[in-house]
Motif scaffolding. Structure first.
Motif, short mmCIF file in Angstrom:
data_model
loop_
_atom_site.label_atom_id
_atom_site.label_comp_id
_atom_site.label_asym_id
_atom_site.label_seq_id
_atom_site.Cartn_x
_atom_site.Cartn_y
_atom_site.Cartn_z
N ARG A 8 -15.19 4.36 4.86
CA ARG A 8 -15.84 5.35 3.98
C ARG A 8 -15.62 5.05 2.50
NH1 ARG A 8 -12.86 10.54 6.25
NH2 ARG A 8 -11.21 8.97 6.29
N ALA A 9 -14.76 4.11 2.18
CA ALA A 9 -14.37 3.87 0.78
C ALA A 9 -15.57 3.48 -0.07
CB ALA A 9 -13.31 2.78 0.71
N ARG A 10 -15.72 4.18 -1.20
CA ARG A 10 -16.75 3.86 -2.19
C ARG A 10 -16.10 3.36 -3.47
NH1 ARG A 10 -16.51 7.83 -5.62
NH2 ARG A 10 -15.57 9.76 -4.94
N VAL A 11 -14.80 3.67 -3.65
CA VAL A 11 -14.03 3.23 -4.82
C VAL A 11 -12.72 2.64 -4.32
CG1 VAL A 11 -12.89 3.94 -6.95
CG2 VAL A 11 -15.00 5.08 -6.24
N LEU A 12 -12.35 1.49 -4.86
CA LEU A 12 -11.07 0.87 -4.57
C LEU A 12 -10.22 0.91 -5.83
CD1 LEU A 12 -9.07 -0.82 -2.87
CD2 LEU A 12 -10.39 -2.86 -3.54
N VAL A 13 -9.07 1.58 -5.74
CA VAL A 13 -8.12 1.66 -6.84
C VAL A 13 -7.08 0.57 -6.63
CG1 VAL A 13 -6.34 3.06 -7.97
CG2 VAL A 13 -8.43 4.16 -7.10
N LEU A 14 -6.91 -0.29 -7.63
CA LEU A 14 -5.95 -1.39 -7.52
C LEU A 14 -4.87 -1.28 -8.58
CD1 LEU A 14 -8.31 -4.43 -6.92
CD2 LEU A 14 -6.87 -3.25 -5.24
N GLY A 15 -3.62 -1.29 -8.12
CA GLY A 15 -2.48 -1.44 -9.01
C GLY A 15 -2.09 -2.91 -9.02
N SER A 16 -0.98 -3.21 -9.67
CA SER A 16 -0.52 -4.59 -9.73
C SER A 16 0.39 -4.91 -8.55
CB SER A 16 0.19 -4.86 -11.05
OG SER A 16 1.26 -3.93 -11.21
N LEU A 17 1.50 -4.19 -8.43
CA LEU A 17 2.53 -4.43 -7.41
C LEU A 17 3.30 -3.13 -7.26
CD1 LEU A 17 4.02 -6.71 -5.72
CD2 LEU A 17 5.51 -6.97 -7.70
N PRO A 18 3.58 -2.69 -6.03
CA PRO A 18 4.30 -1.42 -5.89
C PRO A 18 5.66 -1.46 -6.60
CG PRO A 18 3.48 -2.16 -3.76
CD PRO A 18 3.27 -3.28 -4.74
N GLY A 19 6.03 -0.31 -7.16
CA GLY A 19 7.32 -0.19 -7.82
C GLY A 19 8.45 -0.04 -6.82
N VAL A 20 9.67 -0.03 -7.33
CA VAL A 20 10.86 0.04 -6.50
C VAL A 20 10.84 1.26 -5.59
CG1 VAL A 20 13.37 0.31 -6.56
CG2 VAL A 20 12.25 -1.28 -8.13
N GLN A 21 10.54 2.42 -6.15
CA GLN A 21 10.55 3.65 -5.35
C GLN A 21 9.44 3.65 -4.31
OE1 GLN A 21 11.33 7.12 -7.58
NE2 GLN A 21 11.27 8.47 -5.81
N SER A 22 8.27 3.16 -4.66
CA SER A 22 7.17 3.07 -3.70
C SER A 22 7.53 2.16 -2.54
CB SER A 22 5.90 2.58 -4.38
OG SER A 22 5.41 3.56 -5.26
N LEU A 23 8.15 1.02 -2.84
CA LEU A 23 8.56 0.10 -1.78
C LEU A 23 9.63 0.73 -0.89
CD1 LEU A 23 8.64 -3.23 -3.79
CD2 LEU A 23 7.03 -2.61 -1.97
N ARG A 24 10.58 1.40 -1.51
CA ARG A 24 11.67 2.03 -0.76
C ARG A 24 11.10 3.10 0.19
NH1 ARG A 24 15.51 2.81 -4.57
NH2 ARG A 24 14.19 4.37 -5.50
N TYR A 29 2.55 5.08 -5.23
CA TYR A 29 2.77 5.96 -6.39
C TYR A 29 3.82 7.04 -6.06
CZ TYR A 29 -1.23 3.32 -7.85
OH TYR A 29 -2.06 2.27 -8.14
N ALA A 30 4.94 6.60 -5.55
CA ALA A 30 6.00 7.52 -5.11
C ALA A 30 6.86 8.05 -6.26
CB ALA A 30 6.91 6.83 -4.08
N LEU A 70 -1.28 -7.72 -6.00
CA LEU A 70 -0.26 -8.63 -5.50
C LEU A 70 0.35 -8.14 -4.18
CD1 LEU A 70 1.66 -9.49 -8.81
CD2 LEU A 70 -0.25 -10.72 -7.70
N ALA A 71 0.49 -9.07 -3.26
CA ALA A 71 1.19 -8.79 -2.01
C ALA A 71 2.69 -8.87 -2.22
CB ALA A 71 0.77 -9.80 -0.94
N SER A 72 3.12 -9.74 -3.14
CA SER A 72 4.54 -9.88 -3.43
C SER A 72 4.72 -10.56 -4.78
CB SER A 72 5.25 -10.69 -2.34
OG SER A 72 4.75 -12.02 -2.33
N GLY A 73 5.93 -10.44 -5.29
CA GLY A 73 6.29 -11.06 -6.55
C GLY A 73 7.70 -10.67 -6.91
N VAL A 74 8.35 -11.50 -7.69
CA VAL A 74 9.72 -11.22 -8.14
C VAL A 74 9.65 -10.37 -9.39
CG1 VAL A 74 11.86 -12.27 -9.00
CG2 VAL A 74 10.58 -13.36 -7.14
N ARG A 75 10.47 -9.30 -9.39
CA ARG A 75 10.48 -8.40 -10.54
C ARG A 75 11.79 -7.63 -10.52
NH1 ARG A 75 5.86 -3.94 -10.82
NH2 ARG A 75 6.65 -3.46 -8.76
N GLN A 76 12.41 -7.52 -11.68
CA GLN A 76 13.56 -6.64 -11.85
C GLN A 76 13.04 -5.29 -12.27
OE1 GLN A 76 16.84 -7.24 -11.25
NE2 GLN A 76 16.25 -9.26 -10.49
N GLY A 77 13.27 -4.26 -11.48
CA GLY A 77 12.78 -2.92 -11.80
C GLY A 77 11.33 -2.77 -11.39
#
Length: 162
Positions: A8-24, A29-30, A70-77
């Motif tokens: 059903r998607a008509r709009v795709l919202v793209l971020g760069s890479l999930p943040g620490v809290q979202s991954l946890r 957008y946690a 991004l599916a993955s990437g190195v990032r501090q914070g």
């Protein structure tokens, strides 16, 4: 993290890479100060207080898909500026976009998402998918404090409403 997406998607919202809290938490957008879910509440009346799974279902019912470039990437914070671009691995967009037959546009949650998509994804897409309209929106991140919430909301509302 897997995309929030269905046919059903008509709009795709793209971020760069999930943040620490979202991954946890394995939730997009946690971070409690991120404006994303507040914006969805204002635009689609999806209460922020709903359980995450219910918010996801409501978002999909409004034709909105969510993923990261991004599916993955190195990032501090969690800051985009901390992503080590040489470590970045891009998600499989041809497969996702093929699964979204009603998609009308792609919107980027911030400048880095747009730049990464343009550089790493667009060259890999067939002509019809590369031609989808794209729009960069102000990041909903708490790090983007220079843009007032009401201005963010106005831009997001214009991009998301049918």
């Amino acid at each position: 993290m897997p995309p929030i997406a269905d046919a059903r998607a008509r709009v795709l919202v793209l971020g760069s890479l999930p943040g620490v809290q979202s991954l946890r938490e394995q939730r997009y957008y946690a971070h409690p100060r991120n404006h994303f879910w507040w914006v969805m509440d204002q635009v689609f009346a999806i209460p922020v207080a709903l359980p995450y799974a219910a918010r996801v279902q409501e978002l999909q019912s409004h034709g909105v898909a969510v993923w990261d470039v991004l599916a993955s990437g190195v990032r501090q914070g969690s800051l985009d500026s901390a992503i080590e671009l040489a470590s970045a691995r891009v998600n499989d967009f041809p497969a996702l976009l093929d699964a979204l037959p009603r998609l009308q546009r792609i919107v980027f949650n911030g400048a880095l998402a747009e730049a990464l998509f343009q550089r790493h994804v667009v060259p890999t897409l067939p002509t019809d998918l590369a031609a989808l309209p794209r729009l960069r929106l102000p990041s909903t991140s708490p790090a983007n404090a220079s843009v007032p919430a009401d201005q963010k909301l106005a831009r997001w509302r214009q991009a998301l409403e049918p």
